[in-house]
Design a protein around this motif. Sequence first.
Motif, PDB file in Angstrom:
ATOM      1  N   LYS A 172       0.821  -1.208   0.000  1.00  0.00           N
ATOM      2  CA  LYS A 172       0.000   0.000   0.000  1.00  0.00           C
ATOM      3  C   LYS A 172       0.855   1.257   0.000  1.00  0.00           C
ATOM      4  O   LYS A 172       0.358   2.356   0.276  1.00  0.00           O
ATOM      5  N   LYS A 173       2.125   1.103  -0.269  1.00  0.00           N
ATOM      6  CA  LYS A 173       3.071   2.216  -0.391  1.00  0.00           C
ATOM      7  C   LYS A 173       3.454   2.830   0.954  1.00  0.00           C
ATOM      8  O   LYS A 173       4.089   3.890   0.978  1.00  0.00           O
ATOM      9  N   PHE A 174       3.076   2.187   2.058  1.00  0.00           N
ATOM     10  CA  PHE A 174       3.416   2.755   3.349  1.00  0.00           C
ATOM     11  C   PHE A 174       4.882   2.479   3.680  1.00  0.00           C
ATOM     12  O   PHE A 174       5.332   1.342   3.647  1.00  0.00           O
ATOM     13  N   LEU A 175       5.609   3.549   4.012  1.00  0.00           N
ATOM     14  CA  LEU A 175       7.030   3.451   4.332  1.00  0.00           C
ATOM     15  C   LEU A 175       7.221   3.426   5.828  1.00  0.00           C
ATOM     16  O   LEU A 175       6.739   4.299   6.545  1.00  0.00           O
ATOM     17  N   PHE A 193       4.966  11.976  -0.580  1.00  0.00           N
ATOM     18  CA  PHE A 193       5.036  11.608   0.833  1.00  0.00           C
ATOM     19  C   PHE A 193       5.481  12.797   1.671  1.00  0.00           C
ATOM     20  O   PHE A 193       6.479  13.444   1.377  1.00  0.00           O
ATOM     21  N   CYS A 194       4.727  13.032   2.721  1.00  0.00           N
ATOM     22  CA  CYS A 194       5.118  13.994   3.742  1.00  0.00           C
ATOM     23  C   CYS A 194       5.802  13.218   4.864  1.00  0.00           C
ATOM     24  O   CYS A 194       5.419  12.074   5.159  1.00  0.00           O
ATOM     25  N   ALA A 195       6.816  13.806   5.482  1.00  0.00           N
ATOM     26  CA  ALA A 195       7.530  13.098   6.544  1.00  0.00           C
ATOM     27  C   ALA A 195       7.966  14.081   7.620  1.00  0.00           C
ATOM     28  O   ALA A 195       8.240  15.248   7.345  1.00  0.00           O
ATOM     29  N   VAL A 196       8.030  13.588   8.836  1.00  0.00           N
ATOM     30  CA  VAL A 196       8.534  14.377   9.955  1.00  0.00           C
ATOM     31  C   VAL A 196       9.753  13.667  10.519  1.00  0.00           C
ATOM     32  O   VAL A 196       9.781  12.444  10.625  1.00  0.00           O
ATOM     33  N   GLY A 197      10.781  14.441  10.842  1.00  0.00           N
ATOM     34  CA  GLY A 197      11.979  13.888  11.424  1.00  0.00           C
ATOM     35  C   GLY A 197      11.763  13.626  12.900  1.00  0.00           C
ATOM     36  O   GLY A 197      11.346  14.516  13.637  1.00  0.00           O
ATOM     37  N   PHE A 225       6.860   8.648   7.964  1.00  0.00           N
ATOM     38  CA  PHE A 225       6.198   9.026   6.738  1.00  0.00           C
ATOM     39  C   PHE A 225       4.683   8.965   6.867  1.00  0.00           C
ATOM     40  O   PHE A 225       4.134   8.132   7.600  1.00  0.00           O
ATOM     41  N   GLY A 226       4.008   9.841   6.123  1.00  0.00           N
ATOM     42  CA  GLY A 226       2.592   9.673   5.899  1.00  0.00           C
ATOM     43  C   GLY A 226       2.377   8.543   4.908  1.00  0.00           C
ATOM     44  O   GLY A 226       3.341   7.995   4.355  1.00  0.00           O
ATOM     45  N   LYS A 227       1.134   8.194   4.685  1.00  0.00           N
ATOM     46  CA  LYS A 227       0.832   7.055   3.817  1.00  0.00           C
ATOM     47  C   LYS A 227       0.850   7.417   2.340  1.00  0.00           C
ATOM     48  O   LYS A 227       0.629   6.553   1.486  1.00  0.00           O
ATOM     49  N   GLY A 228       1.107   8.669   2.051  1.00  0.00           N
ATOM     50  CA  GLY A 228       1.269   9.067   0.666  1.00  0.00           C
ATOM     51  C   GLY A 228      -0.024   9.508   0.008  1.00  0.00           C
ATOM     52  O   GLY A 228      -1.120   9.104   0.392  1.00  0.00           O
ATOM     53  N   ALA A 236       7.977  -7.032  -0.198  1.00  0.00           N
ATOM     54  CA  ALA A 236       7.865  -5.573  -0.103  1.00  0.00           C
ATOM     55  C   ALA A 236       9.003  -4.961  -0.914  1.00  0.00           C
ATOM     56  O   ALA A 236       9.824  -5.676  -1.483  1.00  0.00           O
ATOM     57  N   VAL A 237       9.024  -3.636  -0.923  1.00  0.00           N
ATOM     58  CA  VAL A 237      10.181  -2.936  -1.476  1.00  0.00           C
ATOM     59  C   VAL A 237      10.986  -2.381  -0.307  1.00  0.00           C
ATOM     60  O   VAL A 237      10.426  -1.730   0.576  1.00  0.00           O
ATOM     61  N   TYR A 238      12.252  -2.664  -0.291  1.00  0.00           N
ATOM     62  CA  TYR A 238      13.137  -2.221   0.794  1.00  0.00           C
ATOM     63  C   TYR A 238      14.025  -1.090   0.276  1.00  0.00           C
ATOM     64  O   TYR A 238      14.685  -1.224  -0.742  1.00  0.00           O
TER      65      TYR A 238
END
Lengths: 112, 117
Positions: free
Chosen positions: A40-43, B90-94, B107-110, A87-89
């Motif tokens: 689902k593209k979640f990183l 993608f938005c991200a916070v450190g 990261f946000g979920k995009g 997944a993609v790593y």
Amino acid sequence: DTAVSQTPKYLVTQMGNDKSIKCEQNLGHDTMYWYKQDSKKFLKIMFSYNNKELIINETVPNRFSPKSPDKAHLNLHINSLELGDSAVYFCASSQDLTQPQHFGDGTRLSIL
Amino acid sequence: AQSVTQPDIHITVSEGASLELRCNYSYGATPYLFWYVQSPGQGLQLLLKYFSGDTLVQGIKGFEAEFKRSQSSFNLRKPSVHWSDAAEYFCAVGSLTYGGSQGNLIFGKGTKLSVKP
């Protein structure tokens, strides 16, 4: 001139096998990371590694282990692969948290 | 706990139209904020970042983002979208750990952006 390079780009293997993904950065950065991106593209962060200090995301199974032979390399070893590991790593690096992270192109892992 | 929310999973805009992608964060201190773009089959490329100072930051490819502390938001904007902007954003916070000596990105979920001609 690739800044962060990962190999292989694609990895197809069977359940139960052990595999490694290599990562190298030529940016002189002090910190390297491994992320997992699901279908689902979640990183999600897996590990960060700085000056031999390893920070592990507690949700990562201990089948996953990072290995850093030197500051420019952070390899990812995975034992006893499971279907859910597909997944993609992504490997990334940065000088420190205040600096942007540079990402590799990813390794797509598929478990049969 | 720190978190990032991107409320829009998928947005479609016409080429030439303006764009705004939303991002809300939850973080105890002043955040380090980033926007990344991911094209299909590619890694993530940094568009822009906010650490401190001017709350309107300019990035590459004509993107900008505005940090609004009162709204805990860091929305990404572009005045005129090009077909090549179609990608995942993608938005991200450190997130700092160990007293700020080390950390990682959350990261946000995009948001998937589609551009129609």
